[in-house]
Design a protein around this motif. Structure first.
Motif, mmCIF file in Angstrom:
data_model
loop_
_atom_site.group_PDB
_atom_site.id
_atom_site.type_symbol
_atom_site.label_atom_id
_atom_site.label_comp_id
_atom_site.label_asym_id
_atom_site.label_seq_id
_atom_site.Cartn_x
_atom_site.Cartn_y
_atom_site.Cartn_z
ATOM 1 N N VAL B 194 0.849 -1.182 0.000
ATOM 2 C CA VAL B 194 0.000 0.000 0.000
ATOM 3 C C VAL B 194 0.887 1.236 0.000
ATOM 4 C CG1 VAL B 194 -1.746 1.257 1.284
ATOM 5 C CG2 VAL B 194 -1.782 -1.240 1.267
ATOM 6 N N GLY B 196 2.161 4.882 0.750
ATOM 7 C CA GLY B 196 2.029 5.724 1.926
ATOM 8 C C GLY B 196 1.031 6.851 1.735
ATOM 9 N N LEU B 200 -2.019 7.933 4.434
ATOM 10 C CA LEU B 200 -1.671 9.017 5.350
ATOM 11 C C LEU B 200 -2.799 10.034 5.328
ATOM 12 C CD1 LEU B 200 0.322 10.443 7.214
ATOM 13 C CD2 LEU B 200 1.312 11.517 5.209
ATOM 14 N N LEU C 182 13.340 16.374 7.616
ATOM 15 C CA LEU C 182 12.201 15.489 7.879
ATOM 16 C C LEU C 182 11.273 15.671 6.681
ATOM 17 C CD1 LEU C 182 13.317 16.756 10.711
ATOM 18 C CD2 LEU C 182 11.359 15.596 11.684
ATOM 19 N N ILE C 185 6.275 12.651 2.013
ATOM 20 C CA ILE C 185 6.281 11.530 1.088
ATOM 21 C C ILE C 185 5.809 11.905 -0.309
ATOM 22 C CG2 ILE C 185 6.008 9.838 2.919
ATOM 23 C CD1 ILE C 185 3.115 9.590 2.322
ATOM 24 N N SER C 186 5.166 13.058 -0.459
ATOM 25 C CA SER C 186 4.651 13.397 -1.792
ATOM 26 C C SER C 186 5.791 13.567 -2.785
ATOM 27 C CB SER C 186 3.805 14.667 -1.731
ATOM 28 O OG SER C 186 4.551 15.734 -1.201
ATOM 29 N N PHE C 190 3.976 8.649 -6.865
ATOM 30 C CA PHE C 190 3.072 7.618 -6.374
ATOM 31 C C PHE C 190 3.012 6.361 -7.224
ATOM 32 C CE2 PHE C 190 0.372 9.695 -9.319
ATOM 33 C CZ PHE C 190 0.134 10.992 -8.933
ATOM 34 N N VAL C 194 6.534 6.154 -1.698
ATOM 35 C CA VAL C 194 6.954 5.596 -0.420
ATOM 36 C C VAL C 194 5.918 4.581 0.038
ATOM 37 C CG1 VAL C 194 7.470 6.152 1.972
ATOM 38 C CG2 VAL C 194 8.111 7.751 0.151
ATOM 39 N N GLY C 196 3.581 2.499 2.412
ATOM 40 C CA GLY C 196 2.907 2.852 3.655
ATOM 41 C C GLY C 196 3.556 2.234 4.877
ATOM 42 N N VAL C 199 6.401 4.192 6.504
ATOM 43 C CA VAL C 199 6.222 5.455 7.214
ATOM 44 C C VAL C 199 5.128 5.408 8.281
ATOM 45 C CG1 VAL C 199 7.195 6.977 5.465
ATOM 46 C CG2 VAL C 199 4.771 6.355 5.345
ATOM 47 N N ILE C 249 9.521 10.810 6.557
ATOM 48 C CA ILE C 249 8.567 10.648 7.653
ATOM 49 C C ILE C 249 7.139 10.745 7.152
ATOM 50 C CG2 ILE C 249 10.148 11.555 9.384
ATOM 51 C CD1 ILE C 249 8.248 14.114 9.103
ATOM 52 N N ALA C 250 6.212 10.493 8.051
ATOM 53 C CA ALA C 250 4.794 10.427 7.703
ATOM 54 C C ALA C 250 4.142 11.802 7.618
ATOM 55 C CB ALA C 250 4.052 9.560 8.716
ATOM 56 N N VAL C 251 4.569 12.594 6.654
ATOM 57 C CA VAL C 251 3.936 13.873 6.352
ATOM 58 C C VAL C 251 3.630 13.852 4.863
ATOM 59 C CG1 VAL C 251 4.442 16.329 6.059
ATOM 60 C CG2 VAL C 251 4.927 15.218 8.232
ATOM 61 N N SER C 252 2.461 14.352 4.477
ATOM 62 C CA SER C 252 2.092 14.292 3.056
ATOM 63 C C SER C 252 2.856 15.338 2.242
ATOM 64 C CB SER C 252 0.582 14.487 2.888
ATOM 65 O OG SER C 252 0.186 15.765 3.315
ATOM 66 N N PRO C 309 4.307 21.489 9.496
ATOM 67 C CA PRO C 309 3.930 21.294 8.089
ATOM 68 C C PRO C 309 2.436 21.415 7.813
ATOM 69 C CG PRO C 309 5.064 19.326 8.995
ATOM 70 C CD PRO C 309 5.168 20.415 10.002
ATOM 71 N N ARG C 310 1.599 20.800 8.623
ATOM 72 C CA ARG C 310 0.170 20.847 8.314
ATOM 73 C C ARG C 310 -0.381 22.252 8.397
ATOM 74 N NH1 ARG C 310 -4.668 20.217 10.551
ATOM 75 N NH2 ARG C 310 -3.785 20.202 12.627
ATOM 76 N N ARG C 313 2.475 24.970 5.690
ATOM 77 C CA ARG C 313 3.047 24.699 4.370
ATOM 78 C C ARG C 313 2.399 25.483 3.244
ATOM 79 N NH1 ARG C 313 1.036 18.536 5.045
ATOM 80 N NH2 ARG C 313 -1.199 18.930 4.972
ATOM 81 N N ASP D 201 -0.031 13.793 9.930
ATOM 82 C CA ASP D 201 0.438 14.581 8.782
ATOM 83 C C ASP D 201 1.148 15.838 9.276
ATOM 84 O OD1 ASP D 201 0.898 15.451 6.225
ATOM 85 O OD2 ASP D 201 -1.180 15.987 5.781
ATOM 86 N N ASN D 202 1.910 15.691 10.341
ATOM 87 C CA ASN D 202 2.516 16.877 10.945
ATOM 88 C C ASN D 202 3.734 16.518 11.789
ATOM 89 O OD1 ASN D 202 2.399 19.682 11.233
ATOM 90 N ND2 ASN D 202 1.353 19.566 13.204
#
Lengths: 364, 364, 364, 364
Positions: B194, B196, B200, C182, C185-186, C190, C194, C196, C199, C249-252, C309-310, C313, D201-202
């Motif tokens: 899947v 990420g 996410l 940090l 993943i965008s 896709f 990355v 899932g 992350v 890391i797990a940020v879009s 970031p959220r 950005r 997401d942050n």
């Protein structure tokens, strides 16, 4: 046309912050007064708030001085009050403003079950506002100004009933309805809101009171105004049975609901007919020309893996609801996936659109 | 007692890696041979694999030389073959091993619908193994060795049927069954698995083929062996109607399923009776003394917000299933939340326990 | 003024989709031609693409017929080509368009190190474009049309150099620079991007080639055009030493970088002076009136827990860079946290702004 | 050998719960008494706690009756007290137990800077315990029982100093040290702990007080006992300069730290020498045969993309520290990535191992 003066109660909380964002530069309303806890009262808003929105704090709000949540000062001068108060204080405060003749649009749950308070999803049951229209009009005849409260529905109820309304209108009443929700965390606010450890690599399959709200509110929203236009006829347990299972998951905004339904009529429509009715639906708010009303109330998606919250929650600025995977259900008649933006159509955004509708109907 | 020689096909993939972990230091089996793609063949396992498990690569596996997935070399000497192959190659390879007299326990979907292949959830329908018992025994009488394939069920089916089995035994057949799943990403493997960006702050309300698998496999697993012990009587659409809605969410391990069911019997049990039956259930594998069998097959949770995947997925090393929020359902009879570990009871772990059962029954 | 015709190469990929979003309704450009793999060529874009953006596919792009990535058809008629091609094919294709006289703005890494190709962060080193200005002007004198390539920098480099540029201008050269990133993943696209499982509840402390890109590109971007305006003088290892540590890391969207720097000058500025210089900085693109140029190039945040970031950005539609926690560093001189939108100022968005600048400078 | 009686203060909190998990079935300690707030006092533990661990609540803890955190009742009978109290109450309570002759191992920050309180990372500076050894031995000579406090270090400090200790022993003092941390959310407890909306997401690039703790505690832990064995010589700012940048990210357990360091010696070791020293390091606790001591104190990883928290945090049950990507640094001498389990070696787990060491040294 003169802007209506708007006050926001609970202005520093998460719902209050969103009311403020939506009121800044609004064509109908002027952000005029802010109410919060005594701790914040007397401070400039910029100093009182821990702002946590993705948009910057509007300039027009920064220097407003926060007041206590009482019918006094600038709050008493407002044309409409938006309440983002927690339920432990909302009851008394909102009543005070209502009793003093103000229009109150509330996100709190306190008055949702009151017999004469409309519980409104503004893309669904705007006809229920006739009760306050009548109340205000009757008072006006006597030269009085009558206050009232209109309640915003629970967030997960809003998404659920959006596609149901046009379906009921087209195909008759629904007999059975199930909804399993995957709900975003923004709905829980942020002090403290949902704990990170609860949603990281996890699900919480329970949200306190949520299933009861869905099961009950659906019956009021899909019900009707009674004959003398003073209250509501809720659907009875015989008319519709509703079952909800609610989950909290790691999504920021956007409630996803896997729903299934069975019509009362033996002869059920085709999948294509269901889709067409949803595509064609235009909410009254749009017809009234309301600023925030969605151009497309329901977005019917054909891709097999949609709607998805990150990709689809912002349709029509969050006022449009997305419905996908509409298909026959081996157990009930149809199943589908509904996505709605919980802080827009399910909370503050709904409040703003309700007020726009009230203004369009000359109630405020 | 001599250890049985075990081979793993698809040894470098995610399912294969878990087979290897579970076979290292297993009291019944010796990790004896590994099969993978020609690209890996000839290499030591430690050099062929991109190891992505939370436990370290077992020493006993490091120096094993990977072979091609053919009936030759050390793979041909095995007593049991565990297949973690992708479905695009599993069909032919597994058949070759079976035709040559080997016992194959497969995680692939290829033979799940074959009339004479048991589809097994090892805490549920171990009686279905009587078909291979008979086949092997008949051959033995003639001095022959007969190969066979046993299929592991789909991961989300496994969790669903676990509580259903004791309920059906106690209260009679189920008429209607709905399941909305919130599925972990580990089930999708990791090349690429899947994406990420898909999980996410997001849900994907669709998993290709998954709903069909749940709806079909349930009917085989809850069905019965036919009278001459050579195949299966599946439940018909008249006997049970099943409806699944599947979602992929941001959880690493553990499938959560919000299920609802209606018994055929008019007189339905009480919530407490349902709980008691689930609490009392002991799977046959446990009674047989199998090494991996869960002490508690079903963990009935009373906390209002459980089960949760991060907290509850590892009960009985992932072989126990957790069931919570058991309550009456306004639409069907009962609703509840079921959590199962998808890579244990829903995949590689199930395969190991199936093999333990086969050994306990002297089939291998 | 007539719109410039714009073509997009790699139109179905993640960078290509963002080029298309940004070009729809652009005041300077007309989305005119699309190039993708032979598999997509000949199809309407709406049929060729798996659209995965949060905004809907623009109407103006839907019916465009995708072409192969060759200098022919409508692609050959473009005034500017935006390339979102993968590096394995970008080299040859971009060269073909350049050799045929077209302006190519590329997100690929292939030509970033070419001695005469500007490597541009459009809010930083637009003076480097003088090389193509001269090249084009010289050709024009001879009645010729000269193609060229301009490269967009690596995404994490873009955020890093944004605050460095005004600091160097004000306080002289930087001696030492460290950056721990940090990264969202965008940036990885896709297909598959990355994974899932990499992350979720995890960090990957490595991004292939990324640290080298940051360490090298910084020296080109902070370097200068040589005296005859035909190439670049990179900073040498003696002039600046750069060290990067990169994490996924797990940020879009949105790359966060914890940076630390030491000036060459003994007399270092105060924290307040550093802040003021950053606040005052206006990029050339803004002075030129470019449509996408940020009003505030650098947003200096005073809250102790920002930028995030959220929340941050999307400043200036992702073209503004946020810098927070500016403070003295016990090891070097200053440390701070820099946040930039990786798909805007670090990829497709940068390409669009570069083209706007080229147009403002009459190079296209 | 008789088990030592262990008491846990703050027993219902997140650190307290982990103390209890680790003490159940411990070969050295008996879980004997539990202290919590007056609200919980008098209840059975199973009724007082909201248990949120992945392992089940140990049977041995369920029926223990919670007491108030005072030197009385069963708590007063303990041989060792483990304190998971919040810092707002820890100061007074821990002092009371210490003054009454008990050994206190505390996770709170209150006494970390006290001149005669050892600040211990149990895989690093166990020699610092000589101060309490002497104190206790001196008292024993006089027939007295002397209480004392030992502090567990801050979680992110623990991981940082683990590899530094053997490096300093082998290659001499460190001159400059930088650490950028990516910290898990479990360290923040769960009432409320880190808010979900802050880490979904942050990133939050700030943890209150954390950078100061790292910068200060490192100087105490890498410092030495003074000559008369009554206190500590901290490293001065001249001896080492430390700079930390701390981030909170969406990881449940496991702090990742990107560190960089410069030795005082001109002649620096090779990368291979650094690795070898780390591989060879054995902590004193392991040599003493302590139950929880890691077999490998430092795991040196060679894969380019490791350590990763989800995959590597549980090495040696969380008592082993993983170090990867060891390479030369263009700015300082070496950079590397360090991963440690924050709730094990950085909190409750460290407390248990410290107590094991104290027992092995006959201090308790």
């Amino acid at each position: 046309m003169a802007l209506k003066k708007a006050g926001v109660l609970g202005a520093t909380g998460s719902v209050g912050q969103r009311f403020i964002l939506l009121l800044a530069d609004h064509p109908d309303f002027e952000l005029y007064a802010l109410g919060a806890s005594p701790r914040s009262a007397g401070k400039k808003y910029v100093d009182a708030v821990k702002w946590k929105q993705t948009s910057l704090l509007p300039e027009s709000a920064k220097d407003l001085v926060v007041e206590e949540c009482k019918f006094q000062g600038k709050l008493a001068e407002c044309d409409v009050i938006f309440s983002g108060l927690d339920s432990d204080v909302a009851g008394e405060v909102e009543k005070e403003f209502c009793d003093n003749g103000l229009a109150v649009v509330s996100n709190a749950k306190n008055y949702r079950r009151s017999p004469d308070v409309p519980l409104i999803v503004p893309i669904v049951n705007t006809d229920h506002l006739s009760i306050v229209e009548k109340k205000v009009a009757d008072a006006k005849k006597n030269g009085e100004k009558k206050g009232f409260i209109v309640c915003i529905s629970n967030c997960s109820t809003a998404g659920l009933v959006a596609p149901l309304k046009p379906l009921v209108d087209a195909f008759g009443p629904i007999d059975l309805l199930t909804a399993t929700t995957l709900q975003a965390i923004s709905g829980a606010g942020f002090s403290p809101g949902v704990s990170g450890i609860d949603v990281l690599d996890n699900i919480v399959p329970f949200i306190s009171g949520e299933e009861e709200k869905i099961e009950w509110e659906t019956k009021k929203i899909l019900g009707q105004v009674n004959d003398d236009n003073t209250g509501f006829k809720l659907l009875s347990d015989d008319e519709i049975r509703v079952s909800a299972q609610c989950n909290r998951i790691a999504v920021s905004d956007g409630h996803t609901e896997c729903i299934s339904l069975k019509f009362k009529n033996e002869k059920k429509p085709s999948v294509e007919e269901v889709k067409q009715v949803l595509r064609d639906y235009q909410c009254e708010a749009f017809k009234l020309g309301c600023h925030s009303a969605p151009k497309n109330t329901i977005h019917v998606l054909e891709e097999e893996d949609r709607p998805q919250p990150r990709l689809d929650r912002d349709r029509d600025n969050g006022y449009g609801v997305s419905v996908g995977r509409i298909r026959e259900d081996p157990v009930l008649d149809f199943k589908m996936v509904v996505l709605s933006h919980n802080t827009v159509i399910g909370a503050a955004g709904a409040g703003i659109l309700i007020a726009e509708i009230l203004k369009a109907k000359n109630v405020i």
